[in-house]
Design an enzyme around this catalytic site. Structure first.
Site, PDB file in Angstrom:
ATOM      1  CG  HIS A 161     -29.656 -38.394 110.411  1.00  0.00           C
ATOM      2  ND1 HIS A 161     -29.644 -38.607 109.067  1.00  0.00           N
ATOM      3  CD2 HIS A 161     -29.247 -39.580 110.969  1.00  0.00           C
ATOM      4  CE1 HIS A 161     -29.255 -39.846 108.818  1.00  0.00           C
ATOM      5  NE2 HIS A 161     -29.013 -40.463 109.959  1.00  0.00           N
ATOM      6  CG  HIS A 210     -26.089 -34.587 102.053  1.00  0.00           C
ATOM      7  ND1 HIS A 210     -25.016 -35.440 102.058  1.00  0.00           N
ATOM      8  CD2 HIS A 210     -27.143 -35.302 102.499  1.00  0.00           C
ATOM      9  CE1 HIS A 210     -25.418 -36.617 102.472  1.00  0.00           C
ATOM     10  NE2 HIS A 210     -26.701 -36.569 102.757  1.00  0.00           N
ATOM     11  CG  ASP A 233     -34.753 -35.217 105.069  1.00  0.00           C
ATOM     12  OD1 ASP A 233     -35.455 -36.233 105.034  1.00  0.00           O
ATOM     13  OD2 ASP A 233     -33.635 -35.168 105.597  1.00  0.00           O
TER      14      ASP A 233
HETATM   15  N1  CMC Z   1     -28.999 -23.553 105.575  1.00  0.00           N
HETATM   16  C1  CMC Z   1     -28.129 -22.500 105.666  1.00  0.00           C
HETATM   17  N2  CMC Z   1     -26.810 -22.630 105.742  1.00  0.00           N
HETATM   18  C2  CMC Z   1     -26.317 -23.886 105.724  1.00  0.00           C
HETATM   19  C3  CMC Z   1     -27.148 -25.012 105.635  1.00  0.00           C
HETATM   20  C4  CMC Z   1     -28.539 -24.810 105.546  1.00  0.00           C
HETATM   21  N3  CMC Z   1     -29.365 -25.837 105.455  1.00  0.00           N
HETATM   22  N4  CMC Z   1     -26.383 -26.134 105.652  1.00  0.00           N
HETATM   23  C5  CMC Z   1     -25.112 -25.704 105.753  1.00  0.00           C
HETATM   24  N5  CMC Z   1     -25.076 -24.355 105.802  1.00  0.00           N
HETATM   25  C6  CMC Z   1     -23.889 -23.505 105.847  1.00  0.00           C
HETATM   26  C7  CMC Z   1     -23.276 -23.490 107.235  1.00  0.00           C
HETATM   27  O1  CMC Z   1     -23.774 -22.450 108.025  1.00  0.00           O
HETATM   28  C8  CMC Z   1     -21.811 -23.300 106.904  1.00  0.00           C
HETATM   29  O2  CMC Z   1     -21.614 -21.962 106.542  1.00  0.00           O
HETATM   30  P1  CMC Z   1     -20.297 -21.182 107.052  1.00  0.00           P
HETATM   31  O3  CMC Z   1     -19.170 -21.860 106.324  1.00  0.00           O
HETATM   32  O4  CMC Z   1     -20.506 -19.777 106.650  1.00  0.00           O
HETATM   33  O5  CMC Z   1     -20.217 -21.385 108.522  1.00  0.00           O
HETATM   34  C9  CMC Z   1     -21.630 -24.114 105.632  1.00  0.00           C
HETATM   35  O6  CMC Z   1     -22.911 -24.109 104.992  1.00  0.00           O
HETATM   36  C10 CMC Z   1     -21.178 -25.548 105.865  1.00  0.00           C
HETATM   37  O7  CMC Z   1     -22.093 -26.145 106.768  1.00  0.00           O
HETATM   38  P2  CMC Z   1     -21.712 -27.308 107.788  1.00  0.00           P
HETATM   39  O8  CMC Z   1     -22.607 -27.244 108.963  1.00  0.00           O
HETATM   40  O9  CMC Z   1     -20.212 -27.266 108.048  1.00  0.00           O
HETATM   41  O10 CMC Z   1     -22.022 -28.581 106.911  1.00  0.00           O
HETATM   42  P3  CMC Z   1     -22.146 -30.054 107.449  1.00  0.00           P
HETATM   43  O11 CMC Z   1     -21.633 -30.933 106.382  1.00  0.00           O
HETATM   44  O12 CMC Z   1     -21.537 -30.187 108.805  1.00  0.00           O
HETATM   45  O13 CMC Z   1     -23.725 -30.234 107.647  1.00  0.00           O
HETATM   46  C11 CMC Z   1     -25.984 -30.733 107.252  1.00  0.00           C
HETATM   47  C12 CMC Z   1     -24.529 -30.947 106.795  1.00  0.00           C
HETATM   48  C13 CMC Z   1     -26.916 -31.642 106.448  1.00  0.00           C
HETATM   49  C14 CMC Z   1     -26.097 -31.128 108.753  1.00  0.00           C
HETATM   50  C15 CMC Z   1     -26.355 -29.244 107.055  1.00  0.00           C
HETATM   51  O14 CMC Z   1     -26.278 -28.906 105.693  1.00  0.00           O
HETATM   52  C16 CMC Z   1     -27.724 -28.895 107.618  1.00  0.00           C
HETATM   53  O15 CMC Z   1     -27.844 -28.604 108.817  1.00  0.00           O
HETATM   54  N6  CMC Z   1     -28.823 -28.933 106.757  1.00  0.00           N
HETATM   55  C17 CMC Z   1     -30.159 -28.689 107.236  1.00  0.00           C
HETATM   56  C18 CMC Z   1     -30.701 -29.938 107.877  1.00  0.00           C
HETATM   57  C19 CMC Z   1     -31.057 -30.989 106.845  1.00  0.00           C
HETATM   58  O16 CMC Z   1     -31.701 -30.722 105.840  1.00  0.00           O
HETATM   59  N7  CMC Z   1     -30.646 -32.237 107.122  1.00  0.00           N
HETATM   60  C20 CMC Z   1     -30.940 -33.386 106.261  1.00  0.00           C
HETATM   61  C21 CMC Z   1     -29.703 -33.931 105.625  1.00  0.00           C
HETATM   62  S1  CMC Z   1     -30.044 -35.117 104.313  1.00  0.00           S
HETATM   63  C22 CMC Z   1     -30.798 -36.470 105.021  1.00  0.00           C
HETATM   64  C23 CMC Z   1     -30.227 -36.988 106.291  1.00  0.00           C
HETATM   65  O17 CMC Z   1     -29.022 -37.004 106.531  1.00  0.00           O
HETATM   66  O18 CMC Z   1     -31.016 -37.432 107.102  1.00  0.00           O
END
Ligand code: CMC
Length: 429
Positions: free
Chosen positions: A268, A307, A363
């Site tokens: 986050h 996201h 971010d």
């Molecule tokens: N790098 C590589 N792969 C990713 C990433 C990433 N940053 N984000 C998602 N994926 C992949 C994930 O591995 C999954 O692949 P698969 O279907 O093969 O297993 C797919 O994309 C879907 O990911 P998810 O974890 O189900 O997506 P989510 O909606 O649960 O997570 C998130 C959203 C923001 C937590 C995630 O994208 C992430 O961890 N991003 C990196 C951390 C980040 O930048 N966070 C800031 C978010 S914006 C501001 C805020 O909220 O504070």
């Protein structure tokens, strides 16, 4: 003839149910009537991470993740970033309308005159270890504010809620700045009421021996715009925490501490700090392809990418990219920008990221600007928490005033052991 209802046939019993649809949503409680027998609890929906569950109705922030649109109270984020100020946007987010001149003056006056901290809070901050993470200090100190303002428990009194709103928005920068000064062993700087919200924050952070701190107007405005972009983002992890804790009728300082704790995590608000660490680890443009390979192999995530809601470019990231250029004209170009641009370029062409619809989020570029402005990485989540306090309070207040809202208490699907009898210690194998 089309009807705003959903017909469900339960194939276990052959029974048919008609459930109303309201704004593209069915009420989870309408599922409860679907039973196989009279003593059946009834059907529930299972949704870990709330990926398809609306936990509330809200009038504050609208996001269209498919098209990359973000509106506060109906106003596009691009227009607010260009024409508004953080405190004016805060008023909009909290009260629903842009203020008149008189309303804005009164609002700014009240925020400006609640920035001081009780002297005991200084002593409290002194108790933290010299290398304590400023976000940890912020979480602890905001929570401690509830002991200084026991009147905050009067959550059903609008006047008390307004006073705590002034206090929270006004004191967050002071706590944040004191946490930073403590970490570098510098004396605390008291607020300067002649400066703007962000100008005063820069003063409390960076003033040294000069009699009067004069913030650089470009950096002051850039920080103000960054604060506008971070003011609210509907039902994210920390806003959900604020609502959940607030739903037990805890005071707003305790609820804000919990929300800030939720923000602290690297998935986050801690992501901006993680991005900087990642860019430093990559080190140079040439190492980007190898890093992307490791991300695709599942070794780590590309921080600042992806996201839950945006499946398109995060509109905030687009604005931040523009601000970066203005800031770099003053501070000089941050060499990490080249690595970030290369990461973005390669990722946006790569099938892994395209198929998962992973784009830069808020971010991705903010940390590069914060670094150029002189903030240490540990301050980045703190810089997120200050403006997001506005959104947390708006979400908390909306939750309290919603007659439908009850204490947050989800259900579970129990998958553990069935009833069994206690086994005395000597009989266990
Ligand atoms: N790098 C590589 N792969 C990713 C990433 C990433 N940053 N984000 C998602 N994926 C992949 C994930 O591995 C999954 O692949 P698969 O279907 O093969 O297993 C797919 O994309 C879907 O990911 P998810 O974890 O189900 O997506 P989510 O909606 O649960 O997570 C998130 C959203 C923001 C937590 C995630 O994208 C992430 O961890 N991003 C990196 C951390 C980040 O930048 N966070 C800031 C978010 S914006 C501001 C805020 O909220 O504070």
């Amino acid at each position: 003839m089309s009807k705003d209802t959903l017909t469900i046939v339960d194939n276990r019993t052959g029974k048919q149910y008609e459930i109303p649809i309201w704004k593209g949503t069915i009420r989870a409680m309408d599922l409860r009537q679907i039973k196989v027998s009279d003593d059946d609890f009834g059907l529930m929906s299972y949704d870990p991470g709330f990926t398809n569950t609306a936990s509330c109705k809200s009038e504050i922030t609208f996001i269209d993740g498919e098209r990359g649109i973000l509106l506060y109270r109906g106003y596009p984020i691009e227009q607010l970033a260009e024409r508004s100020t953080f405190l004016e946007t805060a008023y909009l987010v909290l009260f629903g309308e842009l203020p008149t001149k008189a309303e804005l003056d009164e609002w700014v006056w009240n925020i400006t005159h609640h920035t001081m901290l009780h002297e005991n809070i200084k002593k409290f901050i002194d108790g933290f270890h010299y290398d304590a993470h400023p976000m940890g200090i912020l979480v602890g100190t905001v929570g401690a504010l509830s002991t200084f303002y026991p009147d905050a428990k009067n959550i059903h009194d609008p006047a008390s809620r307004l006073k705590q709103t002034y206090r929270l928005i006004a004191k967050m920068p002071t706590i944040a700045a004191f946490a930073y000064r403590h970490s570098i062993g510098m004396p605390y700087v008291y607020p300067d009421n002649e400066l703007s919200y962000t100008g005063n924050f820069l003063n409390m952070l960076f003033k040294t021996t000069e009699l009067k701190y004069k913030p650089n107007p470009v950096l002051e405005r850039a920080l103000d715009v960054l604060f506008i972009l971070h003011a609210d983002h509907e039902q994210n992890c920390s806003a959900t925490t604020m609502r959940a804790v607030g739903s037990s009728h805890a005071d707003p300082f305790s609820a804000t501490a919990a929300a800030a704790a939720a923000l602290y995590g690297p998935l986050h608000g801690g992501a901006n700090e993680a991005v900087l660490r990642m860019l430093n680890e990559i080190g140079s443009k040439e190492n980007v392809p190898a890093y992307i390979k490791r991300v695709k192999a599942g070794e780590m995530r590309l921080m600042g990418f992806g996201h839950r809601v945006y499946k398109n470019y995060d509109p905030r990231a687009r604005i931040i990219k523009q601000i970066a250029d203005e800031v770099f004209e003053v501070t000089g170009r941050n060499p990490l920008l080249d690595i970030a641009l290369e990461l973005e370029r390669i990722a946006l062409e790569d099938e892994y990221f395209i198929s998962r619809r992973l784009y830069p989020n808020v971010d991705f570029y903010s940390g590069i600007i914060y670094q150029a402005m002189g903030f240490p990485v540990t301050m980045y989540p703190v810089l997120f928490a200050i403006p997001r306090t506005v959104g947390w309070i708006a979400q908390w207040q909306e939750m309290l005033l919603d007659p439908e809202q009850r204490i947050a208490r989800p259900r579970q699907v129990y998958v553990g052991k069935g009833r069994r009898d206690y086994v005395p210690l000597e009989e266990r194998s």
